[in-house]
Design an enzyme around this catalytic site. Structure first.
Site, PDB file in Angstrom:
ATOM      1  N   HIS A 122     -52.272  21.219  12.490  1.00 47.35           N
ATOM      2  CA  HIS A 122     -53.303  20.878  13.478  1.00 47.35           C
ATOM      3  C   HIS A 122     -52.551  20.305  14.688  1.00 47.35           C
ATOM      4  CE1 HIS A 122     -56.517  18.377  15.223  1.00 47.35           C
ATOM      5  NE2 HIS A 122     -57.385  19.104  14.540  1.00 47.35           N
ATOM      6  N   ASP A 199     -50.412  14.844   6.717  1.00 47.77           N
ATOM      7  CA  ASP A 199     -51.715  14.858   7.385  1.00 47.77           C
ATOM      8  C   ASP A 199     -52.756  15.235   6.326  1.00 47.77           C
ATOM      9  OD1 ASP A 199     -54.058  15.655   8.575  1.00 47.77           O
ATOM     10  OD2 ASP A 199     -53.124  16.885  10.124  1.00 47.77           O
ATOM     11  N   GLN A 202     -57.893  16.851   5.793  1.00 47.78           N
ATOM     12  CA  GLN A 202     -58.781  17.771   5.059  1.00 47.78           C
ATOM     13  C   GLN A 202     -58.663  17.629   3.550  1.00 47.78           C
ATOM     14  OE1 GLN A 202     -61.110  19.545   6.399  1.00 47.78           O
ATOM     15  NE2 GLN A 202     -60.508  19.330   8.544  1.00 47.78           N
ATOM     16  N   LYS A 225     -64.616  12.487   8.297  1.00 46.37           N
ATOM     17  CA  LYS A 225     -64.631  13.755   7.543  1.00 46.37           C
ATOM     18  C   LYS A 225     -64.950  13.528   6.079  1.00 46.37           C
ATOM     19  CE  LYS A 225     -61.097  15.783  10.516  1.00 46.37           C
ATOM     20  NZ  LYS A 225     -61.772  16.811  11.290  1.00 46.37           N
ATOM     21  N   CYS A 363     -58.067  23.717  16.913  1.00 48.17           N
ATOM     22  CA  CYS A 363     -56.878  22.887  17.191  1.00 48.17           C
ATOM     23  C   CYS A 363     -55.654  23.404  16.449  1.00 48.17           C
ATOM     24  CB  CYS A 363     -57.122  21.412  16.848  1.00 48.17           C
ATOM     25  SG  CYS A 363     -58.399  20.662  17.814  1.00 48.17           S
TER      26      CYS A 363
HETATM   27  N1  PMP Z   1     -55.553  17.048  11.018  1.00 51.99           N
HETATM   28  C1  PMP Z   1     -56.413  17.931  10.487  1.00 51.99           C
HETATM   29  C2  PMP Z   1     -55.954  18.833   9.400  1.00 51.99           C
HETATM   30  C3  PMP Z   1     -57.727  17.980  10.940  1.00 51.99           C
HETATM   31  O1  PMP Z   1     -58.576  18.853  10.411  1.00 51.99           O
HETATM   32  C4  PMP Z   1     -58.130  17.089  11.956  1.00 51.99           C
HETATM   33  C5  PMP Z   1     -59.541  17.118  12.503  1.00 51.99           C
HETATM   34  N2  PMP Z   1     -60.009  18.388  12.773  1.00 51.99           N
HETATM   35  C6  PMP Z   1     -57.200  16.180  12.461  1.00 51.99           C
HETATM   36  C7  PMP Z   1     -55.923  16.193  11.977  1.00 51.99           C
HETATM   37  C8  PMP Z   1     -57.567  15.186  13.523  1.00 51.99           C
HETATM   38  O2  PMP Z   1     -58.487  14.289  13.021  1.00 51.99           O
HETATM   39  P1  PMP Z   1     -59.202  13.235  14.001  1.00 51.99           P
HETATM   40  O3  PMP Z   1     -59.777  14.050  15.103  1.00 51.99           O
HETATM   41  O4  PMP Z   1     -60.245  12.613  13.130  1.00 51.99           O
HETATM   42  O5  PMP Z   1     -58.167  12.292  14.454  1.00 51.99           O
END
Ligand code: PMP
Length: 405
Positions: A122, A199, A202, A225, A363
């Site tokens: 991401h 990270d 998910q 999430k 993203c």
């Molecule tokens: N890493 C992953 C795998 C994500 O799916 C997301 C959110 N789409 C993020 C990082 C970023 O999370 P946040 O916007 O809550 O900081």
């Protein structure tokens, strides 16, 4: 088995006929809806317990501090952290990863060092490392995706070298749903002495995560999430590392002593929680964790897996559909495109049928490049979704696509 009827009653957002909300919500990888228990907790906190933390000697402030610190305890337990002081409250995964990049990597790295990531990241676990590489003179390398859109883990010695100082990896991909062999990769990273960052944005909402078993140095996730409020997330860090680091942000709360010329720092985790934290949000996240633990994370994972398999079987009835992650996918995340139809158009038509799906690059622009597309449609499931909703999606998709043909 989850008792879905009873779960759905806990989510006011899903109430049919309120005329505002989509009846079918399939954008859970982006953010989840909140159960009444979390909403009530936030309401109760602001109505009855609101005060700043770690500051007042009066009863209300002590109660607020207790609730905030109790939430930390719940989260430590949820991801099996050995010590509560390993849990830092942040705004979310993005801030957690930036904390590691700024407060560890940008202080430690120098020209000749290597940062290793993957092609599956991401942007939150990619852009901070690009900036870190630029600032420190370290080089940024990545483990590429193979033709099956999995990480090429066959020749790890090609990617890890004695210069690899930090290895940052996505646990479960938000656009492909792939679950990476993080434990195996962390073990390998340790053989070259690299610090490891996971990270888990998910993975934590869907599966029981054990940071001690993973043995990672840092682990990041977001509350919103996993049924919690926005504005709250977690950075787990090994205490000895956190202790060795300089602060990320500075000001109130994170200090021990302050004179006009210098300051000393508070103990961890508070050294990394400058200013008034997201108190109600942390308390709300604690409630969300209770909710998930009551359901049992294995049961959550099974339900999401079953919905994914059902959707993957049925999506094949749609003419011209190309699914990017069909094989062995129980992740709750399905990325696809339909020939001749832009995913944004598809999502807008489905919106008229009160179905919310996500489209875009999610993203993950490097993954889109690999797929040779600018965007995909993505459906993602959570505990309150049902097979009936999946049937409705495909029924509506078929009639939408008839319109295009
Ligand atoms: N890493 C992953 C795998 C994500 O799916 C997301 C959110 N789409 C993020 C990082 C970023 O999370 P946040 O916007 O809550 O900081």
């Amino acid at each position: 088995m989850l008792d879905i009827d009873s779960i759905r009653k806990d989510f006011p957002f899903l109430e049919a006929g309120n005329g505002k909300n989509p009846l079918v919500y399939f954008d859970n990888a982006s953010t989840t809806q909140k159960p009444i228990q979390v909403l009530n907790k936030l309401d109760q906190f602001y109505r009855e317990s609101n005060a700043n933390v770690h500051r007042g000697v009066y009863r209300l402030s002590q109660q607020a501090t207790e609730s905030y610190e109790n939430a930390r305890k719940k989260i430590a337990d949820f991801i099996n952290a050995k010590e509560e002081r390993s849990i830092i409250f942040t705004r979310g995964t993005t801030e957690s990863i930036n904390l590691v990049a700024y407060a560890w990597a940008q202080q430690q790295l120098k020209p000749g060092d290597e940062i290793l990531i993957t092609e599956m990241e991401h942007h939150s676990n990619l852009v901070p490392w690009q900036i870190t590489a630029k600032r420190t003179g370290a080089s940024l390398k990545y483990i590429p995706l193979n033709d099956n859109l999995e990480l090429d883990v066959t020749n790890l010695e090609n990617y890890f070298t004695p210069n690899t100082k930090i290895f940052a990896i996505i646990h479960k991909s938000n656009s492909l749903g792939k679950i990476n062999p993080v434990q195996q990769l962390i073990e390998y990273a340790k053989t070259v002495g690299a610090i490891t960052v996971v990270d888990g944005a998910q993975s934590v909402p869907h599966t029981a995560v054990d940071v001690q078993k993973l043995d990672c140095d840092f682990f990041a996730c977001s509350g919103h999430k996993m049924l919690g409020p926005t504005g709250i997330g977690i950075l787990y860090g090994k205490p000895e590392l956190l202790e060795s680091m300089e602060p990320f942000q500075s000001g109130g709360e994170m200090i021990d002593t302050v004179s006009m010329t210098e300051s000393t720092w508070n103990d961890i985790p508070w050294k990394f929680e400058a200013g008034t934290p997201s108190i109600a949000q942390a308390v709300g996240l604690g409630e969300a964790v209770d909710y998930l633990q009551n359901l049992n994370m294995q049961t959550v994972e099974d339900h999401i897996g079953e919905l994914t398999e059902y959707a993957l079987e049925n999506i094949q009835q749609i003419n011209g559909v190309k699914v990017y992650n069909q094989e062995n996918n129980r992740s709750g995340i399905i990325s696809f495109n339909v020939e001749g139809v832009h995913p944004h158009d598809l999502a807008q038509f489905l919106d008229q049928d009160e179905i919310a799906i996500r489209t875009g690059h999610h993203c993950t622009q490097p993954i889109m490049k690999k797929l040779g597309v600018s965007a995909t449609a993505r459906i993602s499931f959570y505990i309150y979704n049902t097979k009936d909703e999946i049937d409705k999606l495909f029924r509506c998709m078929k009639s939408t696509l008839n319109y295009f043909n």
